[in-house]
Motif scaffolding. Structure first.
Motif, PDB file in Angstrom:
ATOM      1  N   MET A   1      67.934  35.187  -7.027  1.00 31.81           N
ATOM      2  CA  MET A   1      67.973  33.741  -7.026  1.00 31.81           C
ATOM      3  C   MET A   1      67.630  33.241  -8.427  1.00 31.81           C
ATOM      4  O   MET A   1      66.510  33.379  -8.885  1.00 31.81           O
ATOM      5  CB  MET A   1      66.967  33.203  -6.016  1.00 31.81           C
ATOM      6  N   VAL A   2      68.628  32.659  -9.064  1.00 34.08           N
ATOM      7  CA  VAL A   2      68.455  32.173 -10.426  1.00 34.08           C
ATOM      8  C   VAL A   2      68.256  30.663 -10.391  1.00 34.08           C
ATOM      9  O   VAL A   2      68.931  29.947  -9.647  1.00 34.08           O
ATOM     10  CB  VAL A   2      69.692  32.535 -11.284  1.00 34.08           C
ATOM     11  N   ALA A   3      67.325  30.170 -11.185  1.00 33.03           N
ATOM     12  CA  ALA A   3      67.058  28.728 -11.232  1.00 33.03           C
ATOM     13  C   ALA A   3      68.270  27.981 -11.771  1.00 33.03           C
ATOM     14  O   ALA A   3      68.983  28.468 -12.661  1.00 33.03           O
ATOM     15  CB  ALA A   3      65.844  28.456 -12.100  1.00 33.03           C
ATOM     16  N   THR A   4      68.526  26.807 -11.200  1.00 35.08           N
ATOM     17  CA  THR A   4      69.696  26.020 -11.589  1.00 35.08           C
ATOM     18  C   THR A   4      69.370  24.947 -12.617  1.00 35.08           C
ATOM     19  O   THR A   4      70.271  24.396 -13.241  1.00 35.08           O
ATOM     20  CB  THR A   4      70.289  25.319 -10.356  1.00 35.08           C
ATOM     21  N   GLY A   5      68.090  24.616 -12.758  1.00 36.84           N
ATOM     22  CA  GLY A   5      67.714  23.536 -13.653  1.00 36.84           C
ATOM     23  C   GLY A   5      67.589  22.207 -12.931  1.00 36.84           C
ATOM     24  O   GLY A   5      67.143  21.218 -13.502  1.00 36.84           O
ATOM     25  N   LEU A  10      67.392  25.059  -3.137  1.00 33.68           N
ATOM     26  CA  LEU A  10      66.839  26.402  -2.964  1.00 33.68           C
ATOM     27  C   LEU A  10      66.481  27.045  -4.303  1.00 33.68           C
ATOM     28  O   LEU A  10      65.444  27.691  -4.442  1.00 33.68           O
ATOM     29  CB  LEU A  10      67.837  27.304  -2.232  1.00 33.68           C
ATOM     30  N   ASN A  11      67.364  26.894  -5.291  1.00 28.56           N
ATOM     31  CA  ASN A  11      67.143  27.521  -6.600  1.00 28.56           C
ATOM     32  C   ASN A  11      66.606  26.527  -7.614  1.00 28.56           C
ATOM     33  O   ASN A  11      66.991  26.546  -8.779  1.00 28.56           O
ATOM     34  CB  ASN A  11      68.447  28.129  -7.123  1.00 28.56           C
ATOM     35  N   LYS A  12      65.716  25.626  -7.170  1.00 27.31           N
ATOM     36  CA  LYS A  12      65.224  24.579  -8.064  1.00 27.31           C
ATOM     37  C   LYS A  12      64.341  25.178  -9.156  1.00 27.31           C
ATOM     38  O   LYS A  12      63.803  26.279  -9.000  1.00 27.31           O
ATOM     39  CB  LYS A  12      64.428  23.536  -7.282  1.00 27.31           C
ATOM     40  N   GLY A  13      64.223  24.477 -10.242  1.00 21.46           N
ATOM     41  CA  GLY A  13      63.310  24.905 -11.290  1.00 21.46           C
ATOM     42  C   GLY A  13      63.966  24.976 -12.648  1.00 21.46           C
ATOM     43  O   GLY A  13      65.187  24.983 -12.784  1.00 21.46           O
TER      44      GLY A  13
END
Length: 98
Positions: A1-5, A10-13
């Motif tokens: 799971m890679v952060a999306t920006g 789900l992949n927040k951050g």
């Protein structure tokens, strides 16, 4: 799971590159080193076997594996240690036969 920006989902951050961390010394714990193995072999050669180990070997010769495990377990405290000791002494006896 890679952060999306993105701040939600789900992949927040925040997007960051993960850095490689050197392995800790604690990951080596329990591994047998060359020197320790050599020293233990020399001590075994000089001192021989303990009386309870001789008894276990005698039981293994007769074919009483279960009784050998019981003796080892009572002397060493746990089932796993007993199994390990019985296996170790069985290997020693196999090497003696050769």
């Amino acid at each position: 799971m890679v952060a999306t920006g993105l701040p939600v989902g789900l992949n927040k951050g925040h997007v960051v590159t993960s850095r490689t961390v050197a392995p800790r010394p604690s990951t080596r714990k329990g591994f047998l080193g060359k020197r320790v193995k050599f020293v233990r072999d020399v001590i075994r050669e000089v001192a021989g076997f303990a009386p309870y180990e001789k008894r276990i070997m005698e039981l293994l010769k007769v074919g009483k594996d279960k009784r050998a495990l019981k003796v080892a377990k009572n002397k060493l405290g746990t089932h796993l240690r007993g199994k390990k000791k019985r296996e170790e002494l069985a290997n020693v006896m196999r090497k003696m036969k050769k």
